[in-house]
Design a protein around this motif. Structure first.
Motif, PDB file in Angstrom:
ATOM      1  N   GLU A   1       0.781  -1.139   0.015  1.00  0.00           N
ATOM      2  CA  GLU A   1       0.023  -0.067   0.025  1.00  0.00           C
ATOM      3  C   GLU A   1       0.902   1.440   0.150  1.00  0.00           C
ATOM      4  O   GLU A   1       0.455   2.272  -0.540  1.00  0.00           O
ATOM      5  CB  GLU A   1      -0.869   0.026   1.071  1.00  0.00           C
ATOM      6  CG  GLU A   1      -1.879  -1.139   1.160  1.00  0.00           C
ATOM      7  CD  GLU A   1      -2.803  -1.457   2.478  1.00  0.00           C
ATOM      8  OE1 GLU A   1      -2.317  -0.632   3.431  1.00  0.00           O
ATOM      9  OE2 GLU A   1      -3.693  -2.051   2.530  1.00  0.00           O
ATOM     10  N   ALA A   2       1.918   1.232   0.570  1.00  0.00           N
ATOM     11  CA  ALA A   2       2.931   2.341   0.937  1.00  0.00           C
ATOM     12  C   ALA A   2       3.530   2.669  -0.328  1.00  0.00           C
ATOM     13  O   ALA A   2       3.525   4.032  -0.963  1.00  0.00           O
ATOM     14  CB  ALA A   2       4.152   2.206   1.774  1.00  0.00           C
ATOM     15  N   ILE A   3       3.753   1.683  -1.354  1.00  0.00           N
ATOM     16  CA  ILE A   3       4.262   1.660  -2.604  1.00  0.00           C
ATOM     17  C   ILE A   3       3.610   2.465  -3.726  1.00  0.00           C
ATOM     18  O   ILE A   3       3.842   3.375  -4.238  1.00  0.00           O
ATOM     19  CB  ILE A   3       4.981   0.151  -3.103  1.00  0.00           C
ATOM     20  CG1 ILE A   3       6.037   0.062  -2.378  1.00  0.00           C
ATOM     21  CG2 ILE A   3       5.242   0.342  -4.785  1.00  0.00           C
ATOM     22  CD1 ILE A   3       6.472  -1.626  -2.774  1.00  0.00           C
ATOM     23  N   ILE A   4       2.449   1.800  -3.597  1.00  0.00           N
ATOM     24  CA  ILE A   4       1.218   2.581  -4.248  1.00  0.00           C
ATOM     25  C   ILE A   4       1.120   3.865  -4.141  1.00  0.00           C
ATOM     26  O   ILE A   4       1.162   4.711  -5.062  1.00  0.00           O
ATOM     27  CB  ILE A   4      -0.326   1.904  -4.276  1.00  0.00           C
ATOM     28  CG1 ILE A   4      -0.024   0.349  -4.709  1.00  0.00           C
ATOM     29  CG2 ILE A   4      -1.390   2.488  -4.950  1.00  0.00           C
ATOM     30  CD1 ILE A   4      -1.218  -0.567  -4.162  1.00  0.00           C
ATOM     31  N   GLU A   5       1.162   4.349  -2.892  1.00  0.00           N
ATOM     32  CA  GLU A   5       1.003   5.750  -2.578  1.00  0.00           C
ATOM     33  C   GLU A   5       2.345   6.641  -2.782  1.00  0.00           C
ATOM     34  O   GLU A   5       2.173   7.542  -3.599  1.00  0.00           O
ATOM     35  CB  GLU A   5       0.859   5.994  -0.828  1.00  0.00           C
ATOM     36  CG  GLU A   5       0.711   7.458  -0.398  1.00  0.00           C
ATOM     37  CD  GLU A   5      -0.865   7.938  -1.053  1.00  0.00           C
ATOM     38  OE1 GLU A   5      -1.087   9.191  -0.982  1.00  0.00           O
ATOM     39  OE2 GLU A   5      -1.718   7.008  -1.100  1.00  0.00           O
ATOM     40  N   TYR A   6       3.609   6.131  -2.767  1.00  0.00           N
ATOM     41  CA  TYR A   6       4.703   6.470  -3.249  1.00  0.00           C
ATOM     42  C   TYR A   6       4.678   6.664  -4.680  1.00  0.00           C
ATOM     43  O   TYR A   6       5.168   8.028  -5.031  1.00  0.00           O
ATOM     44  CB  TYR A   6       5.685   5.721  -2.576  1.00  0.00           C
ATOM     45  CG  TYR A   6       7.315   6.538  -2.856  1.00  0.00           C
ATOM     46  CD1 TYR A   6       7.587   7.421  -1.727  1.00  0.00           C
ATOM     47  CD2 TYR A   6       8.067   5.992  -3.724  1.00  0.00           C
ATOM     48  CE1 TYR A   6       8.602   8.031  -1.824  1.00  0.00           C
ATOM     49  CE2 TYR A   6       9.178   6.928  -3.760  1.00  0.00           C
ATOM     50  CZ  TYR A   6       9.641   7.885  -2.756  1.00  0.00           C
ATOM     51  OH  TYR A   6      10.722   8.529  -2.960  1.00  0.00           O
ATOM     52  N   ARG A   7       4.309   5.800  -5.436  1.00  0.00           N
ATOM     53  CA  ARG A   7       4.319   5.806  -6.721  1.00  0.00           C
ATOM     54  C   ARG A   7       3.463   6.997  -7.555  1.00  0.00           C
ATOM     55  O   ARG A   7       3.642   7.492  -8.675  1.00  0.00           O
ATOM     56  CB  ARG A   7       3.976   4.497  -7.505  1.00  0.00           C
ATOM     57  CG  ARG A   7       5.212   3.387  -7.440  1.00  0.00           C
ATOM     58  CD  ARG A   7       5.886   3.516  -8.523  1.00  0.00           C
ATOM     59  NE  ARG A   7       5.174   2.863  -9.509  1.00  0.00           N
ATOM     60  CZ  ARG A   7       5.745   2.974 -10.862  1.00  0.00           C
ATOM     61  NH1 ARG A   7       6.841   3.407 -11.287  1.00  0.00           N
ATOM     62  NH2 ARG A   7       5.120   2.636 -12.145  1.00  0.00           N
TER      63      ARG A   7
END
Length: 295
Positions: free
Chosen positions: A106-112
């Motif tokens: 979920e953090a990666i999705i937000e960061y991307r």
């Protein structure tokens, strides 16, 4: 054994022809033959046997070929891996994830959404060493040695039970009271499983594992199906929804673990990795505060 000698052996093992191998290696045939003979003398076994005008691998030769091939492949890949590590323009961040994979995703999705050119690689092997950021579960309060930058937070571990009449009025539990229960668990090589086994040992028993899986979803489904009970880290695995399971607060022993996020500065210019590391630590802290607020 010398590396060049082993490469000569692998070439002959591929062609099973000394003359053809010498031509491919751009060396004289007698030199190649002598190199193979010296290797056989050092090992004390024949690696090749005559077959008409050609040669073929012996059982010893086949064994050496099969063991050498993956080693040489990894060795040949090292220069490119090191160049990738040293490239300041490299935008792929290697994540070693052995805990909280859902929150990390979920953090990666937000960061991307903010950094579209940043790519990520998940390394799920428990023993992975070549990574930029690791996310792992450890005994409460422990921090890995040698960490350049390290962030940790404590997570409470509950006991998940079927939402059955016998548990209707129970909200807390002593772990020893479940020593005769059937446990649904992760497989034994998982660190969370090992931590849970230690908690049971602290309570004075070895758990009876009725079913084990490498998937938290499967653990949840089996508990919901009244197949047993199991440990549940509510922050990283998520609060339970629906009417099929409930969480009991374990009051003895204290059941907690640390989620540790660790940064390794493998690159000459590591600002891309450092930016994501800082974002990930903040993201975990925000999610933890939200989890406590809704508990």
């Amino acid at each position: 054994m010398e590396l060049l000698q082993l490469r000569y052996f692998m070439e002959v093992a591929r062609t099973q022809h000394i003359t053809r191998s010498a031509e491919r290696l751009h060396i004289a045939q007698p030199s190649l033959s002598q190199s193979i003979k010296r290797l056989e003398a050092e090992l004390g076994v024949p690696l090749f046997a005559a077959r008409g005008r050609n040669i073929e691998l012996t059982e010893y030769g086949k064994f050496l070929r099969d063991r050498l091939e993956p080693l040489l492949q990894r060795l040949d890949a090292l220069p490119e891996q090191i160049r990738e590590m040293a490239d300041p323009e490299q935008t792929t961040i290697r994540l070693h994830v052995t805990a909280a994979s859902l929150i990390v995703s979920e953090a990666i999705i937000e960061y991307r959404r903010m950094h579209e050119k940043t790519n990520f690689q998940f390394l799920l092997n428990e023993d992975a060493s070549l990574f930029d950021v690791s996310i792992e579960g450890r005994p409460a309060g422990s921090v890995p040695g040698g960490a350049e930058d390290c962030f940790s937070l404590n997570e409470k571990i509950y006991l998940a039970v079927p939402n059955a009449p016998r548990f209707a009025d129970i909200h807390q539990a002593r772990l020893r009271d479940f020593q005769d229960a059937k446990f649904i668990s992760l497989i034994s090589r998982k660190r969370f499983r090992q931590a849970c086994d230690r908690l049971c040992a602290e309570a004075g028993f070895n758990p009876h594992i009725a079913f084990e899986s490498d998937s938290p979803d499967t653990v949840r489904n089996m508990i919901s199906a009244h197949m047993g009970v199991g440990f549940w880290p509510a922050f990283t695995w998520g609060r339970l929804e629906g009417d099929h399971m409930k969480l009991l607060d374990i009051i003895e022993p204290v059941c907690r673990r640390s989620i540790v996020i660790r940064l390794q500065k493998n690159r000459i210019d590591s600002h891309i990795v450092e930016n994501f590391y800082a974002f990930l630590c903040d993201y975990f802290m925000e999610r933890m505060l939200e989890s406590y607020g809704s508990a």
